[in-house]
Scaffold this motif. Structure first.
Motif, PDB file in Angstrom:
ATOM      1  N   ALA A 271      27.014 -21.270  10.124  1.00 32.21           N
ATOM      2  CA  ALA A 271      28.371 -20.630   9.603  1.00 32.21           C
ATOM      3  C   ALA A 271      29.571 -21.535  10.024  1.00 32.21           C
ATOM      4  O   ALA A 271      29.650 -21.964  11.173  1.00 32.21           O
ATOM      5  CB  ALA A 271      28.529 -19.083  10.441  1.00 32.21           C
ATOM      6  N   GLY A 272      30.302 -21.716   8.884  1.00 36.25           N
ATOM      7  CA  GLY A 272      31.731 -22.409   9.207  1.00 36.25           C
ATOM      8  C   GLY A 272      32.963 -21.458   9.693  1.00 36.25           C
ATOM      9  O   GLY A 272      33.987 -21.903   9.797  1.00 36.25           O
ATOM     10  N   LYS A 273      32.627 -20.215   9.581  1.00 42.22           N
ATOM     11  CA  LYS A 273      33.498 -19.124   9.814  1.00 42.22           C
ATOM     12  C   LYS A 273      32.971 -17.603  10.543  1.00 42.22           C
ATOM     13  O   LYS A 273      31.702 -17.904  10.466  1.00 42.22           O
ATOM     14  CB  LYS A 273      34.468 -18.882   8.868  1.00 42.22           C
ATOM     15  CG  LYS A 273      33.642 -18.244   7.724  1.00 42.22           C
ATOM     16  CD  LYS A 273      34.649 -17.834   6.415  1.00 42.22           C
ATOM     17  CE  LYS A 273      33.748 -17.402   5.134  1.00 42.22           C
ATOM     18  NZ  LYS A 273      34.768 -16.998   3.980  1.00 42.22           N
ATOM     19  N   GLU A 274      33.627 -17.084  10.808  1.00 45.34           N
ATOM     20  CA  GLU A 274      33.183 -15.571  11.232  1.00 45.34           C
ATOM     21  C   GLU A 274      32.486 -15.040  10.024  1.00 45.34           C
ATOM     22  O   GLU A 274      33.302 -15.077   8.865  1.00 45.34           O
ATOM     23  CB  GLU A 274      34.164 -14.916  11.622  1.00 45.34           C
ATOM     24  CG  GLU A 274      34.556 -15.122  13.338  1.00 45.34           C
ATOM     25  CD  GLU A 274      33.422 -15.088  14.244  1.00 45.34           C
ATOM     26  OE1 GLU A 274      32.888 -13.837  14.321  1.00 45.34           O
ATOM     27  OE2 GLU A 274      33.109 -16.099  14.688  1.00 45.34           O
ATOM     28  N   MET A 275      31.259 -14.317   9.921  1.00 46.66           N
ATOM     29  CA  MET A 275      30.725 -14.040   8.547  1.00 46.66           C
ATOM     30  C   MET A 275      29.942 -12.790   8.897  1.00 46.66           C
ATOM     31  O   MET A 275      29.602 -12.345  10.068  1.00 46.66           O
ATOM     32  CB  MET A 275      29.824 -15.158   8.103  1.00 46.66           C
ATOM     33  CG  MET A 275      30.350 -16.544   7.778  1.00 46.66           C
ATOM     34  SD  MET A 275      29.000 -17.656   7.018  1.00 46.66           S
ATOM     35  CE  MET A 275      28.577 -16.638   5.692  1.00 46.66           C
ATOM     36  N   GLN A 276      29.875 -11.968   7.689  1.00 47.31           N
ATOM     37  CA  GLN A 276      28.699 -10.779   7.803  1.00 47.31           C
ATOM     38  C   GLN A 276      27.727 -11.031   6.987  1.00 47.31           C
ATOM     39  O   GLN A 276      28.014 -11.730   5.947  1.00 47.31           O
ATOM     40  CB  GLN A 276      29.582  -9.664   7.019  1.00 47.31           C
ATOM     41  CG  GLN A 276      30.831  -8.926   7.844  1.00 47.31           C
ATOM     42  CD  GLN A 276      30.140  -8.076   9.203  1.00 47.31           C
ATOM     43  OE1 GLN A 276      30.218  -8.697  10.175  1.00 47.31           O
ATOM     44  NE2 GLN A 276      29.699  -6.877   8.564  1.00 47.31           N
ATOM     45  N   ILE A 277      26.463 -10.945   7.402  1.00 42.79           N
ATOM     46  CA  ILE A 277      25.231 -11.332   6.677  1.00 42.79           C
ATOM     47  C   ILE A 277      24.448 -10.092   6.630  1.00 42.79           C
ATOM     48  O   ILE A 277      24.264  -9.281   7.610  1.00 42.79           O
ATOM     49  CB  ILE A 277      24.450 -12.231   7.781  1.00 42.79           C
ATOM     50  CG1 ILE A 277      25.525 -13.402   7.990  1.00 42.79           C
ATOM     51  CG2 ILE A 277      22.962 -12.743   7.043  1.00 42.79           C
ATOM     52  CD1 ILE A 277      25.620 -14.462   6.716  1.00 42.79           C
ATOM     53  N   ALA A 278      23.925  -9.854   5.457  1.00 46.45           N
ATOM     54  CA  ALA A 278      23.168  -8.717   5.067  1.00 46.45           C
ATOM     55  C   ALA A 278      21.524  -9.310   5.018  1.00 46.45           C
ATOM     56  O   ALA A 278      21.336 -10.210   4.312  1.00 46.45           O
ATOM     57  CB  ALA A 278      23.395  -7.992   3.917  1.00 46.45           C
ATOM     58  N   THR A 279      20.752  -8.628   5.686  1.00 44.89           N
ATOM     59  CA  THR A 279      19.251  -9.014   5.565  1.00 44.89           C
ATOM     60  C   THR A 279      18.858  -8.129   4.375  1.00 44.89           C
ATOM     61  O   THR A 279      18.872  -6.770   4.626  1.00 44.89           O
ATOM     62  CB  THR A 279      18.614  -8.716   6.734  1.00 44.89           C
ATOM     63  OG1 THR A 279      19.012  -9.544   7.683  1.00 44.89           O
ATOM     64  CG2 THR A 279      16.953  -8.987   6.578  1.00 44.89           C
ATOM     65  N   VAL A 280      17.963  -8.795   3.456  1.00 49.78           N
ATOM     66  CA  VAL A 280      17.439  -7.901   2.461  1.00 49.78           C
ATOM     67  C   VAL A 280      16.263  -8.019   2.289  1.00 49.78           C
ATOM     68  O   VAL A 280      15.517  -8.965   2.544  1.00 49.78           O
ATOM     69  CB  VAL A 280      18.083  -8.461   0.931  1.00 49.78           C
ATOM     70  CG1 VAL A 280      17.418  -7.773  -0.336  1.00 49.78           C
ATOM     71  CG2 VAL A 280      19.391  -8.656   0.921  1.00 49.78           C
ATOM     72  N   SER A 281      15.553  -6.659   2.071  1.00 48.07           N
ATOM     73  CA  SER A 281      13.935  -6.478   2.238  1.00 48.07           C
ATOM     74  C   SER A 281      13.168  -6.990   0.943  1.00 48.07           C
ATOM     75  O   SER A 281      12.461  -6.184   0.450  1.00 48.07           O
ATOM     76  CB  SER A 281      13.655  -4.887   2.437  1.00 48.07           C
ATOM     77  OG  SER A 281      14.441  -4.705   3.613  1.00 48.07           O
ATOM     78  N   VAL A 282      13.224  -8.282   0.898  1.00 48.88           N
ATOM     79  CA  VAL A 282      12.212  -9.060  -0.183  1.00 48.88           C
ATOM     80  C   VAL A 282      12.479 -10.437  -0.016  1.00 48.88           C
ATOM     81  O   VAL A 282      13.135 -10.991   0.594  1.00 48.88           O
ATOM     82  CB  VAL A 282      12.853  -8.433  -1.732  1.00 48.88           C
ATOM     83  CG1 VAL A 282      14.075  -9.376  -2.098  1.00 48.88           C
ATOM     84  CG2 VAL A 282      12.057  -8.816  -2.799  1.00 48.88           C
ATOM     85  N   GLY A 283      10.953 -10.982  -0.386  1.00 51.98           N
ATOM     86  CA  GLY A 283      10.722 -12.371   0.138  1.00 51.98           C
ATOM     87  C   GLY A 283       9.938 -13.042  -0.896  1.00 51.98           C
ATOM     88  O   GLY A 283       9.715 -12.491  -2.016  1.00 51.98           O
ATOM     89  N   TYR A 284       9.499 -14.138  -0.511  1.00 51.80           N
ATOM     90  CA  TYR A 284       8.698 -15.143  -1.473  1.00 51.80           C
ATOM     91  C   TYR A 284       7.539 -14.448  -1.625  1.00 51.80           C
ATOM     92  O   TYR A 284       6.844 -14.569  -2.806  1.00 51.80           O
ATOM     93  CB  TYR A 284       8.679 -16.399  -1.255  1.00 51.80           C
ATOM     94  CG  TYR A 284       7.881 -16.799   0.179  1.00 51.80           C
ATOM     95  CD1 TYR A 284       6.587 -16.856   0.453  1.00 51.80           C
ATOM     96  CD2 TYR A 284       8.640 -17.110   1.213  1.00 51.80           C
ATOM     97  CE1 TYR A 284       6.009 -17.015   1.727  1.00 51.80           C
ATOM     98  CE2 TYR A 284       8.089 -17.276   2.438  1.00 51.80           C
ATOM     99  CZ  TYR A 284       6.696 -17.484   2.785  1.00 51.80           C
ATOM    100  OH  TYR A 284       6.237 -17.849   3.830  1.00 51.80           O
ATOM    101  N   ALA A 285       6.814 -13.416  -1.088  1.00 51.07           N
ATOM    102  CA  ALA A 285       5.491 -12.895  -0.981  1.00 51.07           C
ATOM    103  C   ALA A 285       5.865 -11.833  -2.336  1.00 51.07           C
ATOM    104  O   ALA A 285       4.828 -11.151  -2.833  1.00 51.07           O
ATOM    105  CB  ALA A 285       5.013 -12.090   0.223  1.00 51.07           C
TER     106      ALA A 285
END
Length: 374
Positions: A271-285
């Motif tokens: 992160a280059g600044k203060e950020m809001q991150i969302a974790t999403v329930s999907v992936g490469y599987a």
């Protein structure tokens, strides 16, 4: 099972019906649509799609393997199901049991099928230049000799175009040459007094770019689902299609990422600044390409949210710093529309140098698949 719980696919059956109508407008009235529902109907869900197509008065289907065909039969799909690929002799009994039609991949395979000792319905594959499956078109006498086999009920002869998506003069010349080779085989058989079989050579691009051809079936694949393999593909017929599939997933949580902190496996994003991150329930599987790590994006509330860090097996993270009001349980769009924005399967594929066929066919089995009718 709640099908919109974690990550899911929505299938717009109205768009599927619209696409069928568009193809019926450009095809010869005597040409029947034979949808390719192989590879789980290009990731859409073979049984769901085949049942919807059957309701649209589609009577013929093609798949890649005997197992795919048996799945459709057990689900109540009627009519002809053509297996485009190889079937092992230890599964020949399934061809008979489930009333399936098998491709003859060459003359020795025709003999193998005949020697099984029971009547098997077949279409003869003709190799007109792709050099994958089928008896070579110049081996016309071997093709003719297949009618001597007592246990083969030959109901069709077909080939496969390898460059029908091409727009250059050279690519069109190759395609026209393949069509000429195929017609040569058909005309030879007719001169020998053999007439009662169906013919087909066009896949999606064969129909879109050569709609005037007059064969008995059109094996519509990727285009049936309202998708082009690449956004760069040029379609001569100017047929307008609508995507059937949308891919969505839920946000599991939203958290702060402080300036200087990194995230994900390998800590590849900092992160280059203060950020809001969302974790999403999907992936490469689930079929989200790992190549989208640190370069792809999703749609949330009509806005783009960049994928940050590596795509994990079951989840991934996106930057929602500039999107207001994002919270746990919100929908994210990987393929489809959100507000005035849209991510097309072909654009997603193009961003990682592949084709939409690959992206869609690799969508995972644990994704719920839901039919939507307006």
């Amino acid at each position: 099972m709640y099908q919109k719980g974690r990550a899911w696919i929505e299938l717009d059956i109205d768009n599927l019906a619209y696409n069928i109508r568009q193809f019926r407008k450009i095809l010869s009235p005597k040409c029947a649509i034979m949808p390719a529902v192989k590879a789980n109907a290009y990731g859409h869900g073979a049984v769901l799609i085949a049942k919807a197509l059957q309701d649209l008065e589609i009577k013929d289907f093609c798949v890649a393997s005997v197992n795919e065909a048996v799945e459709l039969r057990k689900a109540g799909i009627l009519g002809q199901i053509l297996i485009l690929g190889y079937t092992s002799p230890n599964q020949f009994s399934d061809l008979v049991k489930y009333n399936l039609t098998q491709t003859v991949v060459d003359y020795p395979y025709a003999k193998l099928l005949n020697d099984f000792g029971q009547v098997i319905f077949v279409h003869i594959g003709i190799d007109t230049g792709m050099h994958r499956l089928g008896e070579r078109s110049e081996n016309i006498k071997e093709v003719y000799k297949m009618w001597e086999f007592d246990n083969l009920k030959i109901t069709g002869v077909y080939s496969h175009l390898c460059m029908s998506d091409g727009a250059s003069d050279a690519e069109r010349d190759i395609t026209l040459k393949q069509i000429e080779e195929f017609n040569m085989v058909i005309n030879f058989l007719h001169r020998k007094g053999i007439h009662h079989f169906k013919t087909h050579i066009q896949g999606s691009y064969g129909v879109l770019n050569y709609p005037a051809l007059k064969f008995d079936y059109a094996r519509l694949g990727i285009a049936l689902y309202g998708v082009l393999s690449s956004p760069k593909d040029r379609i001569i017929s100017n047929t307008k299609l609508k995507p059937v599939l949308s891919l969505k997933a839920r946000i599991a949580c939203v958290k702060q990422l402080h300036k200087g902190e990194a995230l994900g496996y390998g800590l590849t994003y900092k992160a280059g600044k203060e950020m809001q991150i969302a974790t999403v329930s999907v992936g490469y599987a689930d079929g989200i390409p790992r190549e989208l790590s640190n370069k792809g994006f999703v749609l949330i509330n009509g806005q783009k949210a960049a994928i940050v860090g590596r795509v994990c097996m079951d989840q991934l993270m996106v930057d929602v710093t500039d999107i207001k009001g994002v919270s746990c349980g919100d929908e994210t769009i990987f393929i489809g529309k959100s507000g005035n924005s849209e991510i097309m399967a072909a654009d997603l594929a193009d961003s990682i140098n592949t084709i939409s066929n690959e992206i869609l066919s690799q969508l995972g089995s644990r994704l719920g698949r839901v039919s939507i009718k307006k």
